[in-house]
Design an enzyme around this catalytic site. Structure first.
Site, PDB file in Angstrom:
ATOM      1  N   GLN A 198      34.544 -18.572 -57.070  1.00 53.83           N
ATOM      2  CA  GLN A 198      33.446 -17.720 -57.100  1.00 53.83           C
ATOM      3  C   GLN A 198      33.352 -17.528 -58.579  1.00 53.83           C
ATOM      4  O   GLN A 198      32.292 -17.204 -59.051  1.00 53.83           O
ATOM      5  CB  GLN A 198      33.712 -16.424 -56.370  1.00 53.83           C
ATOM      6  CG  GLN A 198      33.603 -16.484 -54.881  1.00 53.83           C
ATOM      7  CD  GLN A 198      33.766 -15.047 -54.328  1.00 53.83           C
ATOM      8  OE1 GLN A 198      34.814 -14.997 -53.827  1.00 53.83           O
ATOM      9  NE2 GLN A 198      33.041 -14.302 -54.304  1.00 53.83           N
ATOM     10  N   GLU A 242      37.026 -14.703 -56.077  1.00 57.66           N
ATOM     11  CA  GLU A 242      36.816 -14.198 -57.305  1.00 57.66           C
ATOM     12  C   GLU A 242      37.585 -14.259 -58.401  1.00 57.66           C
ATOM     13  O   GLU A 242      37.350 -14.625 -59.612  1.00 57.66           O
ATOM     14  CB  GLU A 242      35.951 -12.564 -57.124  1.00 57.66           C
ATOM     15  CG  GLU A 242      35.369 -12.006 -58.426  1.00 57.66           C
ATOM     16  CD  GLU A 242      34.798 -10.517 -57.971  1.00 57.66           C
ATOM     17  OE1 GLU A 242      34.595 -10.126 -56.773  1.00 57.66           O
ATOM     18  OE2 GLU A 242      34.867  -9.907 -59.059  1.00 57.66           O
ATOM     19  N   ARG A 296      34.714   1.326 -56.649  1.00 59.89           N
ATOM     20  CA  ARG A 296      33.590   1.383 -55.886  1.00 59.89           C
ATOM     21  C   ARG A 296      33.955   2.080 -54.470  1.00 59.89           C
ATOM     22  O   ARG A 296      33.082   2.607 -53.996  1.00 59.89           O
ATOM     23  CB  ARG A 296      33.413  -0.197 -55.594  1.00 59.89           C
ATOM     24  CG  ARG A 296      31.798  -0.253 -54.852  1.00 59.89           C
ATOM     25  CD  ARG A 296      31.711  -1.720 -54.331  1.00 59.89           C
ATOM     26  NE  ARG A 296      30.848  -2.558 -55.587  1.00 59.89           N
ATOM     27  CZ  ARG A 296      29.608  -2.323 -55.802  1.00 59.89           C
ATOM     28  NH1 ARG A 296      29.064  -1.827 -55.069  1.00 59.89           N
ATOM     29  NH2 ARG A 296      28.775  -3.172 -56.667  1.00 59.89           N
ATOM     30  N   ARG A 349      34.344  -8.744 -49.435  1.00 57.83           N
ATOM     31  CA  ARG A 349      32.896  -8.052 -49.158  1.00 57.83           C
ATOM     32  C   ARG A 349      32.945  -6.835 -48.821  1.00 57.83           C
ATOM     33  O   ARG A 349      33.410  -6.166 -47.946  1.00 57.83           O
ATOM     34  CB  ARG A 349      32.786  -8.906 -47.867  1.00 57.83           C
ATOM     35  CG  ARG A 349      31.144  -9.021 -47.537  1.00 57.83           C
ATOM     36  CD  ARG A 349      30.821 -10.012 -46.462  1.00 57.83           C
ATOM     37  NE  ARG A 349      29.430 -10.233 -46.339  1.00 57.83           N
ATOM     38  CZ  ARG A 349      29.147 -11.373 -45.707  1.00 57.83           C
ATOM     39  NH1 ARG A 349      29.663 -11.866 -44.653  1.00 57.83           N
ATOM     40  NH2 ARG A 349      27.603 -11.408 -45.442  1.00 57.83           N
ATOM     41  N   PHE A 403      34.122  -4.609 -51.473  1.00 58.04           N
ATOM     42  CA  PHE A 403      34.706  -4.435 -52.423  1.00 58.04           C
ATOM     43  C   PHE A 403      35.162  -3.109 -52.733  1.00 58.04           C
ATOM     44  O   PHE A 403      34.864  -2.215 -53.562  1.00 58.04           O
ATOM     45  CB  PHE A 403      33.892  -4.750 -53.803  1.00 58.04           C
ATOM     46  CG  PHE A 403      34.429  -5.170 -55.129  1.00 58.04           C
ATOM     47  CD1 PHE A 403      35.194  -6.373 -55.068  1.00 58.04           C
ATOM     48  CD2 PHE A 403      34.673  -4.212 -56.083  1.00 58.04           C
ATOM     49  CE1 PHE A 403      35.721  -6.606 -56.284  1.00 58.04           C
ATOM     50  CE2 PHE A 403      35.109  -4.538 -57.463  1.00 58.04           C
ATOM     51  CZ  PHE A 403      35.690  -5.882 -57.448  1.00 58.04           C
ATOM     52  N   ALA A 416      29.502  -9.175 -55.908  1.00 58.98           N
ATOM     53  CA  ALA A 416      28.673  -7.776 -55.742  1.00 58.98           C
ATOM     54  C   ALA A 416      27.460  -7.831 -55.435  1.00 58.98           C
ATOM     55  O   ALA A 416      26.519  -7.313 -55.535  1.00 58.98           O
ATOM     56  CB  ALA A 416      28.729  -7.330 -57.420  1.00 58.98           C
ATOM     57  N   GLU A 436      26.563  -8.260 -49.134  1.00 58.53           N
ATOM     58  CA  GLU A 436      27.846  -7.294 -48.687  1.00 58.53           C
ATOM     59  C   GLU A 436      27.499  -6.134 -47.730  1.00 58.53           C
ATOM     60  O   GLU A 436      28.078  -5.807 -46.711  1.00 58.53           O
ATOM     61  CB  GLU A 436      28.482  -6.729 -49.828  1.00 58.53           C
ATOM     62  CG  GLU A 436      29.149  -7.634 -50.723  1.00 58.53           C
ATOM     63  CD  GLU A 436      29.782  -7.108 -52.092  1.00 58.53           C
ATOM     64  OE1 GLU A 436      28.735  -7.018 -52.985  1.00 58.53           O
ATOM     65  OE2 GLU A 436      30.724  -6.881 -52.231  1.00 58.53           O
TER      66      GLU A 436
HETATM   67  N1  MTE Z   1      28.345 -15.363 -47.121  1.00 56.41           N
HETATM   68  C1  MTE Z   1      28.900 -16.696 -46.979  1.00 56.41           C
HETATM   69  N2  MTE Z   1      28.336 -17.608 -45.971  1.00 56.41           N
HETATM   70  N3  MTE Z   1      30.060 -17.144 -47.493  1.00 56.41           N
HETATM   71  C2  MTE Z   1      30.576 -16.171 -48.344  1.00 56.41           C
HETATM   72  O1  MTE Z   1      31.631 -16.329 -49.108  1.00 56.41           O
HETATM   73  N4  MTE Z   1      30.595 -13.965 -49.530  1.00 56.41           N
HETATM   74  C3  MTE Z   1      29.861 -12.571 -49.402  1.00 56.41           C
HETATM   75  C4  MTE Z   1      28.467 -12.656 -48.901  1.00 56.41           C
HETATM   76  N5  MTE Z   1      28.232 -13.460 -48.118  1.00 56.41           N
HETATM   77  C5  MTE Z   1      30.064 -14.880 -48.701  1.00 56.41           C
HETATM   78  C6  MTE Z   1      28.753 -14.520 -47.966  1.00 56.41           C
HETATM   79  C7  MTE Z   1      30.402 -11.797 -50.509  1.00 56.41           C
HETATM   80  S1  MTE Z   1      31.869 -10.895 -50.585  1.00 56.41           S
HETATM   81  C8  MTE Z   1      29.474 -11.540 -51.725  1.00 56.41           C
HETATM   82  S2  MTE Z   1      29.791 -10.525 -52.906  1.00 56.41           S
HETATM   83  C9  MTE Z   1      28.009 -12.129 -51.485  1.00 56.41           C
HETATM   84  O2  MTE Z   1      27.810 -13.082 -50.475  1.00 56.41           O
HETATM   85  C10 MTE Z   1      27.961 -13.072 -52.729  1.00 56.41           C
HETATM   86  O3  MTE Z   1      26.805 -13.736 -52.742  1.00 56.41           O
HETATM   87  P1  MTE Z   1      25.321 -13.009 -53.173  1.00 56.41           P
HETATM   88  O4  MTE Z   1      25.662 -12.311 -54.505  1.00 56.41           O
HETATM   89  O5  MTE Z   1      24.517 -14.390 -53.604  1.00 56.41           O
HETATM   90  O6  MTE Z   1      24.899 -12.277 -52.064  1.00 56.41           O
HETATM   91  N1  HPA Z   2      31.788  -6.110 -57.277  1.00 57.66           N
HETATM   92  C1  HPA Z   2      32.128  -7.287 -56.883  1.00 57.66           C
HETATM   93  N2  HPA Z   2      33.050  -7.895 -57.770  1.00 57.66           N
HETATM   94  C2  HPA Z   2      33.126  -6.962 -59.073  1.00 57.66           C
HETATM   95  C3  HPA Z   2      32.591  -5.946 -58.999  1.00 57.66           C
HETATM   96  C4  HPA Z   2      31.979  -5.370 -58.032  1.00 57.66           C
HETATM   97  O1  HPA Z   2      31.428  -4.348 -58.435  1.00 57.66           O
HETATM   98  N3  HPA Z   2      33.173  -5.638 -60.496  1.00 57.66           N
HETATM   99  C5  HPA Z   2      34.027  -6.539 -60.695  1.00 57.66           C
HETATM  100  N4  HPA Z   2      34.072  -7.647 -59.890  1.00 57.66           N
HETATM  101 MO1  MOS Z   3      32.056 -10.080 -53.266  1.00 52.74          MO
HETATM  102  S1  MOS Z   3      33.652  -8.920 -52.522  1.00 52.74           S
HETATM  103  O1  MOS Z   3      31.663  -9.054 -54.464  1.00 52.74           O
HETATM  104  O2  MOS Z   3      32.832 -11.507 -53.778  1.00 52.74           O
END
Ligand code: MTE
Ligand code: HPA
Ligand code: MOS
Length: 771
Positions: free
Chosen positions: A191, A226, A304, A336, A338, A502, A705
């Site tokens: 990521q 991440e 968080r 997810r 966090f 995030a 999330e």
């Molecule tokens: N959805 C799918 N299909 N696969 C993933 O790995 N990760 C989740 C969420 N949805 C994830 C997912 C997490 S932990 C986060 S932080 C967000 O997607 C990251 O993507 P975004 O910032 O575009 O929402």
């Molecule tokens: N969310 C997800 N990932 C992160 C963050 C957060 O707030 N800060 C640092 N890594």
């Molecule tokens: Mo999502 S836990 O911020 O990769």
């Protein structure tokens, strides 16, 4: 618009790390993990392994050409163990062989003598022994010490939530290919391409500009990639750098489960005080985070937890302290939510406890205390609240009172099945809590045939961010989506990226794409204005045509692009976006850390089988604050996935380490994740359209999330169903609520050794009759 990956996904043509064709001469890596959770290495014997067929080299810490360190926030994590081992699974050596199975066979022949040291797996024990990763953090609002005097009902308790295995379908892995002059090209399932680049540079001793990390997509990350993709990438890159050969390591499922960290388990204490009108006047919480053996992202996760420790409630007096406790487990990491879900579970437990003590339904306390616009969070930011709007709409739309009477009559007439219901409001802050991470860049090229290439720092992991990026470019240029291609994420094209995390990826990268496209459009308009002898403001680009003062001209998109090129106008732009308005002062624990909050309310209904302790998820009915969704299909998928993942965490996924720190739930036979049969029979999702100005891309609020936290409602719905069967059950707040725990609670007698209720006698008769 449908997800641009759907066609290749369905046809099995999407490219993941393991689909990249191998370069001739590729070697395969495998890590030798510590068999012991804590101890000092006395002797490492590689000789038998080195003589195994196909083995080319075995690396140890002594071979590391740069710094033997991959810790991101705190430098406490060696790439390869030196003398100390801190967790079972910690890499001690890295075997390189000509074939995958040869590398793994050789790993089995390595022997190590370790003098064992005491093992800590419990965060409270670590805290008692002073084993903290960072200084404790405390968020304060008002003054709880004096506020208790205003409370007529005070409840105290403890709440524990367990970890969670990410179980991304694609396991961790990396593939490093040496280039000329010491450069390295790296494919990584990460990521955070820049995080990998940084970790590789540090451990190999190369400069970041020598390392190109390339990511097409991930088969899921969920936070697990991440930071924790760094290890495998750094090992492969180090080997490639030393041996000048391509090196690949793609972890097997059991290696991945045993060697990588998970969601942080938390153990917490709470005290909650209400006045006569059921307003929450004071709340105190102490969080013990099980960080594992190294910091990894734990300090940020901890933060968080505090930010979300009052969920969507306004509480005027709050004192919340969080300890990040060092144990001898694999370093726990982003997952997810966090840390937010862990904080929210505790306030929901506190409210449930208060409600149980008062003999009322928790929803009465929940609804009474939802925040309003202008209310202050303990960290100083003022809410722009949709909490009441979501709650009220859910209550009306899904006819909550009708659901309740249906459930009551079901429970009155059924003995061996009981239903339970719970409401779960959510409030989740969008932005990296670390302000400086809230920046992103995009590189847009318009080619002379009118096609468009877009690069961003966003990583596609199934969440649909590339589709959203494409929508942004198509909208800004007003061209058909087919003209646009999203390029793989590369640290050569886009530098210094924040991880895709995030939930902020679409906002940050989307705004950068928007800026880059706007710049190019402005230049194109000047070109058209020159031709049509008008000012640039009078030019509009619409549906691939140039309009002057509302009238279509004979210049289409292709013509415009070619004319601009002929006039030597740049058709490329690199744009930078940094979220405005946000700031945070960690020394005062006050500020405005989030661009905005996402709200919602879920109504969760379950049925338990009181003979077996098993249960069905009947329905999850949600009103969710989308802002104005730019892609309802993708966002709906995120909500469905988030709910099921949250249910899994709260009900069935049970991470088990033994006292020696060994993972017992180390395969899918012993770690149960939701399958299609455990998905709620009904998931209803109603958008709350909010037109308020916000910092989301196209006002389409982040969705990645927040929905996971609807799953917390399942835990409380199960509790309520258990009470319908055994009203005096003593049920500890100890998630997940597995069928085993449900069964124990159904027949718990601790509170009433000799006073058996009529209902119990009745059900005992039924049970006897049935058996
Ligand atoms: N959805 C799918 N299909 N696969 C993933 O790995 N990760 C989740 C969420 N949805 C994830 C997912 C997490 S932990 C986060 S932080 C967000 O997607 C990251 O993507 P975004 O910032 O575009 O929402
Ligand atoms: N969310 C997800 N990932 C992160 C963050 C957060 O707030 N800060 C640092 N890594
Ligand atoms: Mo999502 S836990 O911020 O990769």
């Amino acid at each position: 618009m449908k997800n641009i990956d759907s066609r290749t996904h369905v046809r099995g043509e999407s490219i993941y790390l393991d689909d990249i064709p191998l370069v001739q001469g590729t070697l395969f890596g495998a890590a030798f993990p510590s068999p012991i959770a804590h101890g000092i290495i006395k002797r490492l014997d590689l000789s038998v392994a080195e003589a195994m067929p196909g083995v080319v080299k075995i690396l140890t810490y002594q071979d590391v050409t740069g710094e033997n360190q991959i810790g991101g926030i705190v430098p406490d994590e060696p790439l390869l163990a030196e003398h100390h081992v801190h967790y079972v699974g910690m890499p001690i050596a890295f075997v390189l062989a000509e074939a995958d199975d040869q590398a793994r066979a050789a790993v089995k022949k390595i022997t190590v003598d370790i003098d064992p040291l005491p093992v800590i797996t419990d965060p409270r024990e670590a805290h008692a022994k002073g084993e903290l990763i960072i200084r404790p953090r405390t968020h304060r609002l008002g003054d709880t010490s004096t506020a208790w005097a205003q409370c007529t009902h005070i409840s105290k308790g403890r709440a524990d939530s367990n970890g969670q295995e990410h179980l991304y379908i694609e396991t961790q892995g990396a593939y490093a290919i040496p280039q000329e002059n010491n450069a390295i090209k790296l494919y990584s399932s990460t990521q955070g391409p820049t995080a990998v680049q940084r970790a590789v540079a540090r451990s190999s001793g190369l400069a970041m500009h020598q390392i190109d990390v390339d990511v097409t997509r991930l088969g899921g990350g969920f936070g697990g990639k991440e930071d924790q993709a760094n290890m495998w990438a750094a090992l492969c890159a180090l080997a490639a750098h030393i041996l000048r050969k391509p090196v690949k390591y793609s972890l097997h499922r059991m290696e991945d489960m045993a060697m990588t960290g998970k969601r942080h388990p938390y153990s917490s204490d709470f005290k909650i005080g209400l006045d006569d009108e059921l307003r929450i006047i004071a709340y105190e919480a102490t969080f013990y985070q099980n960080a594992g053996a190294a910091a990894d992202l734990s300090p940020a996760v901890l933060e968080r937890t505090l930010f979300h420790c009052t969920n969507s409630y306004f509480i005027p007096n709050v004192t919340a302290t969080a300890y990040s406790c060092r144990t001898h487990l694999p370093p726990n990491t982003a997952f997810r939510g966090f840390g937010g879900p862990q904080g929210m579970f505790v306030i929901e437990a506190a409210i449930a406890k208060a409600a149980e003590n008062l003999g009322i339904d928790a929803s009465v306390i929940q609804s009474r205390n939802l925040n309003k616009t202008g209310d202050e969070f303990a960290y100083g930011q003022k809410a722009v609240s949709e909490a009441h709007a979501c709650w009220n709409k859910a209550q009306e739309l899904y006819e909550l009172s009708a659901i309740r009477s249906r459930i009551d009559s079901f429970n009155a007439t059924n003995v061996l099945y009981k239903k339970g219901i719970a409401l779960m409001p959510i409030c989740f802050g969008i932005s990296f809590t670390n302000t400086r991470m809230n920046q992103a860049r995009a590189l847009v090229h318009v080619y002379t045939d009118g096609s468009v290439g877009v690069s961003t720092g966003a990583v596609e992991m199934g969440q649909g961010v590339n589709t959203k990026m494409l929508q942004v470019a198509a909208h800004e240029f007003s061209v058909r989506p087919e003209r646009i291609k999203l390029q793989a994420t590369s640290t050569y094209r886009i530098a210094n990226t924040s991880p895709s995390a995030a939930s902020a990826t679409a906002d940050l990268n989307g705004k950068a794409v928007q800026m880059a496209c706007t710049e190019i459009v402005n230049r194109l308009k000047v070109v058209a204005a020159g031709e049509f002898q008008v000012s640039a403001e009078e030019i509009i680009l619409k549906d691939e045509w140039v309009y002057v003062n509302g009238e279509r001209t004979d210049w289409d998109w292709n013509r415009l692009v070619m004319e601009a090129f002929t006039k030597r106008v740049s058709l490329s732009e690199h744009a930078h976006y940094a979220t405005p308005e946000i700031h945070y002062d960690a020394s005062r624990e006050k500020g405005h850390p989030f661009a905005y909050h996402v709200y919602g309310t879920a109504i969760v209904e379950v049925t338990i089988d009181c003979l077996r302790g098993t249960y069905d998820m009947e329905s999850v009915k949600v009103v969710h604050d989308f802002g104005v969704s730019m892609n309802p299909l993708i966002d709906r998928g995120q909500i469905e996935g988030g709910i099921v993942q949250g249910l899994g965490w709260m009900t069935m996924e049970e991470v088990v380490y033994d006292k020696a720190g060994r993972l017992r739930s180390n395969a899918l036979s012993t770690y149960k994740v939701p399958d299609i049969y455990s998905v709620p029979k009904e998931i209803a999702i109603e958008p709350l359209k909010t037109e308020q100005d916000n910092l989301a891309i196209f006002r389409s609020k982040a969705v990645g999330e927040p929905p996971l936290m609807y799953g917390i409602g399942a835990y409380f719905a199960l509790r309520n169903a258990i009470y319908a069967f055994n009203s005096t059950a003593a049920i500890p707040f100890d998630a997940p609520m597995t069928p085993e725990k449900v069964l124990l609670a159904l027949y718990d007698n601790s509170a009433k050794e000799d006073s058996v209720t009529n209902e119990q006698t009745e059900s005992a008769k039924h049970l006897a009759a049935n058996s």
